[in-house]
Scaffold this motif. Structure first.
Motif, PDB file in Angstrom:
ATOM      1  N   ALA A 131      82.102 -11.422  42.016  1.00 56.88           N
ATOM      2  CA  ALA A 131      83.538 -11.307  42.282  1.00 56.88           C
ATOM      3  C   ALA A 131      84.185 -12.685  42.287  1.00 56.88           C
ATOM      4  CB  ALA A 131      83.784 -10.611  43.619  1.00 56.88           C
ATOM      5  N   THR A 132      85.240 -12.833  41.520  1.00 56.48           N
ATOM      6  CA  THR A 132      86.060 -14.043  41.586  1.00 56.48           C
ATOM      7  C   THR A 132      87.250 -13.752  42.486  1.00 56.48           C
ATOM      8  OG1 THR A 132      85.416 -14.869  39.410  1.00 56.48           O
ATOM      9  CG2 THR A 132      87.488 -15.667  40.315  1.00 56.48           C
ATOM     10  N   ILE A 133      87.390 -14.532  43.547  1.00 55.86           N
ATOM     11  CA  ILE A 133      88.538 -14.413  44.458  1.00 55.86           C
ATOM     12  C   ILE A 133      89.543 -15.471  44.040  1.00 55.86           C
ATOM     13  CG2 ILE A 133      89.288 -14.359  46.852  1.00 55.86           C
ATOM     14  CD1 ILE A 133      87.218 -12.217  46.177  1.00 55.86           C
ATOM     15  N   HIS A 134      90.613 -15.054  43.390  1.00 58.36           N
ATOM     16  CA  HIS A 134      91.593 -16.004  42.858  1.00 58.36           C
ATOM     17  C   HIS A 134      92.568 -16.478  43.926  1.00 58.36           C
ATOM     18  CE1 HIS A 134      90.637 -15.571  38.512  1.00 58.36           C
ATOM     19  NE2 HIS A 134      90.203 -14.376  38.885  1.00 58.36           N
ATOM     20  N   ALA A 135      92.814 -15.654  44.925  1.00 55.85           N
ATOM     21  CA  ALA A 135      93.708 -16.001  46.039  1.00 55.85           C
ATOM     22  C   ALA A 135      93.454 -14.980  47.135  1.00 55.85           C
ATOM     23  CB  ALA A 135      95.169 -15.976  45.603  1.00 55.85           C
ATOM     24  N   THR A 136      94.017 -15.205  48.315  1.00 64.04           N
ATOM     25  CA  THR A 136      93.851 -14.250  49.410  1.00 64.04           C
ATOM     26  C   THR A 136      95.204 -13.859  49.985  1.00 64.04           C
ATOM     27  OG1 THR A 136      93.709 -15.872  51.219  1.00 64.04           O
ATOM     28  CG2 THR A 136      91.667 -15.367  50.018  1.00 64.04           C
ATOM     29  N   GLU A 137      95.253 -12.680  50.551  1.00 73.23           N
ATOM     30  CA  GLU A 137      96.492 -12.201  51.167  1.00 73.23           C
ATOM     31  C   GLU A 137      96.906 -13.101  52.325  1.00 73.23           C
ATOM     32  OE1 GLU A 137      99.615  -9.184  51.438  1.00 73.23           O
ATOM     33  OE2 GLU A 137      98.290 -10.013  49.899  1.00 73.23           O
ATOM     34  N   ALA A 138      95.950 -13.524  53.128  1.00 79.32           N
ATOM     35  CA  ALA A 138      96.270 -14.420  54.247  1.00 79.32           C
ATOM     36  C   ALA A 138      96.829 -15.740  53.735  1.00 79.32           C
ATOM     37  CB  ALA A 138      95.023 -14.671  55.088  1.00 79.32           C
ATOM     38  N   GLY A 139      96.213 -16.289  52.706  1.00 76.19           N
ATOM     39  CA  GLY A 139      96.696 -17.542  52.157  1.00 76.19           C
ATOM     40  C   GLY A 139      98.085 -17.426  51.577  1.00 76.19           C
ATOM     41  N   ARG A 140      98.359 -16.323  50.896  1.00 74.53           N
ATOM     42  CA  ARG A 140      99.678 -16.126  50.285  1.00 74.53           C
ATOM     43  C   ARG A 140     100.770 -15.994  51.326  1.00 74.53           C
ATOM     44  NH1 ARG A 140      96.531 -13.044  46.458  1.00 74.53           N
ATOM     45  NH2 ARG A 140      96.591 -11.269  47.863  1.00 74.53           N
TER      46      ARG A 140
END
Length: 420
Positions: A134-143
């Protein structure tokens, strides 16, 4: 290897940088000799009558686009239901994949790109009993500046957590994202590999700058969202114009915060100095990058910052925050000038530094472009990704409980929140 890539966007369906990333990666993996199948979708709002499922080979990559099912879900209003429906159609298409001889096509590895394809990727990896990468491109918390207090925020965060927990290997695009994924979803995760995004510099032609004797033009390119920090560039513009009269800012892109940003322009009394260009397309963006005196990327949250690489390829002097991957992509004083995320005074000072010494700015721009061919080629990205595939082993599965969702901001995260 036989690689099944699962992504909710792939040309011609491109929403943002993820679609371009998956496209370049898939083509380069195929060029390395791997058998690559991309499982994706048809355009939003279509149906099986107007856009039936397709199975085509493009640039050496087999692309299977699953048609949308009939239920009337709208992404903007029914996001989670829409995502689940998309996943269901992708699973059915994934189970029907056949080889050239008509036999079932079985991948050696499944590669999921972000949370929107968690359900089909987990299901297909489990069905074929192969490793899930899995590639995690961004996170909801970070956004959202560390907050996951809203209902939909918590839902998205929980799916991200599930995908990370199920993965047999994880990939992030920067060291800062590596740390963020560990902090949010750890500690019992598979190995996390940091592989920077790549860039095809042939599509971003370089043009040397001439010394500009007239008013300067600054450029922002990207989504118009709070975490991109465009509000800081607007706030810094009056200070910049005091020492460099006539300086203007062009904002290229669209997003949910455009109305708020236009209000800020009026608040800071720079209406005539700011142009909202909207989406300009690739060729239009190249033209803007080649013409500007500096590109300003003031992100408060940035997993990587591909726009910085694209601008560097064209020769645009870089002025960037140190947020996330931008701090890794740009070396202050060598390939651009940097400032702390959210520091309006620092942003203004960095821009003044570029405008006061255009010769030094051009030298840094050339350094930035030279670095691209050595460290950010898609061939190198594909080689490193294939190495992750080869090393990934399917772990012993255990029952997973509900995630514990921490609703407060992450440590060291900006807490100022967005508009409204």
């Amino acid at each position: 290897m036989k690689v099944l890539v699962v992504s909710w966007e792939y040309p011609p369906v491109v929403v943002g940088g993820l679609g371009r990333h998956v496209h370049h990666l898939a083509v380069e993996l195929a060029a390395l000799g791997h058998e690559v199948v991309v499982l994706t979708r048809t355009p939003t709002g279509s149906d099986a009558a107007t856009h039936p499922s397709s199975d085509d080979v493009v640039e050496g990559v087999r692309v299977i686009a699953a048609a949308e099912d009939p239920p009337a879900f709208d992404f903007a209003q029914d996001m989670m239901a829409w995502v689940l429906a998309m996943g269901h159609s992708m699973i059915r298409s994934g189970l029907r994949i056949r080889s050239a001889t008509g036999e079932p096509w079985v991948p050696d590895v499944v590669h999921a790109h972000d949370w929107l394809v968690a359900h089909p990727a987990v299901a297909l990896a489990e069905f074929h009993d192969v490793p899930l990468v899995a590639t995690i491109h961004a996170t909801e918390a970070g956004r959202h500046s560390g907050w996951v207090s809203g209902r939909v925020n918590r839902q998205v965060h929980s799916v991200e957590w599930w995908l990370a927990a199920e993965a047999d290997a994880l990939i992030t695009c920067s060291a800062s994202m590596h740390d963020e994924v560990t902090r949010l979803f750890g500690p019992d995760l598979a190995e996390i590999h940091t592989i920077h995004n790549g860039i095809d510099i042939t599509t971003w032609p370089f043009r040397p700058r001439r010394v500009n004797t007239g008013p300067a033009t600054l450029l922002y390119a990207g989504r118009l969202e709070y975490e991109k920090g465009i509000q800081d560039a607007i706030a810094a513009l009056p200070r910049i114009r005091r020492t460099h009269p006539g300086t203007t800012l062009v904002i290229a892109g669209d997003g949910t915060q455009e109305t708020w940003l236009r209000e800020l322009v009026r608040t800071h009394r720079v209406t005539r100095a700011v142009t909202f260009a909207g989406p300009v397309g690739h060729d239009g963006l190249v033209t803007l990058m080649q013409a500007c005196d500096a590109i300003v990327l003031p992100s408060r949250y940035e997993p990587f910052g591909i726009v910085a690489l694209e601008a560097a390829a064209t020769g645009a002097p870089l002025v960037t925050s140190t947020a996330g991957g931008l701090g890794e992509a740009v070396t202050d004083g060598v390939t651009g000038l940097s400032f702390a995320a959210g520091d309006v005074a620092g942003l203004a000072a960095a821009v003044r530094g570029v405008l006061a010494d255009p010769v030094a700015a051009q030298r840094r721009a050339v350094n930035a472009r030279d670095r691209l061919t050595a460290e950010f080629s898609w061939g190198l990205v594909a080689e490193r990704t294939a190495g992750v595939y080869l090393s990934a082993k399917r772990r012993v599965r255990r029952p997973l409980g509900r995630p514990v969702i921490v609703e407060r901001p992450l440590p060291d995260r900006d807490l100022s929140g967005g508009p409204g």
